[in-house]
Design an enzyme around this catalytic site. Structure first.
Site, PDB file in Angstrom:
ATOM      1  N   HIS A 127     -19.956 -38.719   8.724  1.00  0.00           N
ATOM      2  CA  HIS A 127     -21.186 -38.631   7.966  1.00  0.00           C
ATOM      3  C   HIS A 127     -21.032 -39.583   6.842  1.00  0.00           C
ATOM      4  O   HIS A 127     -21.103 -39.384   5.790  1.00  0.00           O
ATOM      5  CB  HIS A 127     -21.743 -37.376   7.740  1.00  0.00           C
ATOM      6  CG  HIS A 127     -23.166 -37.435   7.273  1.00  0.00           C
ATOM      7  ND1 HIS A 127     -23.857 -38.171   6.557  1.00  0.00           N
ATOM      8  CD2 HIS A 127     -24.075 -36.479   7.662  1.00  0.00           C
ATOM      9  CE1 HIS A 127     -24.985 -37.904   6.283  1.00  0.00           C
ATOM     10  NE2 HIS A 127     -25.476 -36.887   7.053  1.00  0.00           N
ATOM     11  N   GLU A 129     -23.228 -43.750  10.239  1.00  0.00           N
ATOM     12  CA  GLU A 129     -22.441 -42.679  10.762  1.00  0.00           C
ATOM     13  C   GLU A 129     -21.978 -42.780  12.327  1.00  0.00           C
ATOM     14  O   GLU A 129     -23.024 -42.758  13.176  1.00  0.00           O
ATOM     15  CB  GLU A 129     -23.323 -41.320  10.579  1.00  0.00           C
ATOM     16  CG  GLU A 129     -23.942 -41.254   9.140  1.00  0.00           C
ATOM     17  CD  GLU A 129     -24.909 -40.153   9.064  1.00  0.00           C
ATOM     18  OE1 GLU A 129     -24.819 -39.253   9.920  1.00  0.00           O
ATOM     19  OE2 GLU A 129     -25.884 -40.158   8.364  1.00  0.00           O
TER      20      GLU A 129
END
Length: 316
Positions: A186, A292
């Site tokens: 992330h 991500e």
């Protein structure tokens, strides 16, 4: 013993060897920092094995971390590179992960530092350092074991060079029944002005628009951010084709994936940022974009005894 007045002095370094990457612990052994001879450095929080800083030799920070992020191990970090495993978001309809918290347990668990390896040559630009971290079912809190009762091990590696930062994960099924999981890095990239950002490499790719009732759409041209954005792309050209973040036409980041088929593009914009207690400053969304790398559109099945490996390399 005879005291020799002209005895040789102890050597501080081994002659003939180039400078070595340095690895240090700080904050009560809760953080690991690696510094290359060039000055490039990376810091990883053992809580979540979360990368919380990546700076180049000039001291320029490449990652965005919220001013209100908790770095004391009390909750997942808002910013940097949190690791999502074994579920992306929540999945109440998926029996194996239905009891898990948002984004699973990897980012909320304390990892073990397994050691470092480095490569050096005569030129400092060829130096690199790799830091390895481990988490397994044996080291999980009992409460988490009850939520996800599988036997597994994870090795997460962070590799720093003067030109790039790579993160890779190896998931091993150490049990006797299949495991279904999702995994995502992330990554919060720091930018100067989100209104001047373009993301290329996702053209003609299908994506799920989570801001628009999870409708499936197709990307036309470069991605620009003009409001809340939360999209799961499966890039048409595959993981090895670079996703490029440019600012006013100049490339600032290049992301190449290995065995991670999906890319999430996320920016909370005004209202979402205002509603998150750990997002500061509230207009910080103007200086960040999440690109991500992961495998989150569907589930990866890992049979007993098998291993999965996925990675990303971010070049600046």
């Amino acid at each position: 013993m005879v005291d020799r007045p002209n005895k040789p002095m102890a050597l501080a370094t081994t002659p003939g060897l180039p400078p070595q990457p340095q690895v240090n612990f700080s904050h009560g052994n809760s953080r690991v920092t690696a510094v290359l001879p060039t000055g490039d450095n990376v810091t990883i929080l053992l809580y979540g094995a979360t990368v919380i800083s990546w700076k180049n030799r000039f001291g320029t920070e490449k990652l965005w971390v919220s001013d209100a992020a908790k770095l004391d191990g009390s909750k997942a970090v808002r910013g940097g590179i949190p690791l999502v495993f074994p579920v992306f978001g929540t999945s109440p309809d998926h029996a194996a992960t239905s009891k898990l918290p948002q984004h699973g347990f990897a980012r909320n668990s304390r990892w073990e530092f397994l050691g470092k390896s480095s490569s050096e040559s005569a030129g400092p630009s060829d130096s690199s350092v790799k830091l390895d971290f481990g988490l397994s079912s044996a080291t999980l809190d009992d409460s988490v074991k009850g939520q996800w009762p599988f036997t597994f091990s994870l090795i997460y590696s962070v590799t720093l060079t003067p030109e790039s930062l790579s993160t890779s994960i190896v998931v091993t099924n150490d049990g006797d029944k299949p495991i279904e999981f999702q995994v995502l890095m992330h990554t919060y990239l720091r930018v100067d002005d989100i209104s001047k950002i373009q993301v290329t490499g996702l053209e003609d790719s299908p994506y799920v628009d989570k801001v628009d009732a999870a409708k499936t759409k197709s990307q036309s041209g470069a991605v620009t951010i003009t409001g809340e954005t939360d999209r799961v792309y499966t890039p048409a050209k595959g993981p090895s084709h670079a996703v490029v973040v440019s600012e006013e036409g100049e490339e600032v980041f290049t992301v190449v994936r290995d065995n991670l088929k999906d890319v999430v593009v996320w920016n909370p914009w005004t209202e979402k940022a205002a509603g998150m207690g750990d997002f500061e400053p509230k207009d910080g969304f103007k200086q960040m974009i999440c690109i991500e790398a992961g495998a989150v559109n569907g589930w990866t099945t890992l049979d007993a005894g098998d291993a999965f490996e996925g990675a990303q390399t971010i070049s600046d």
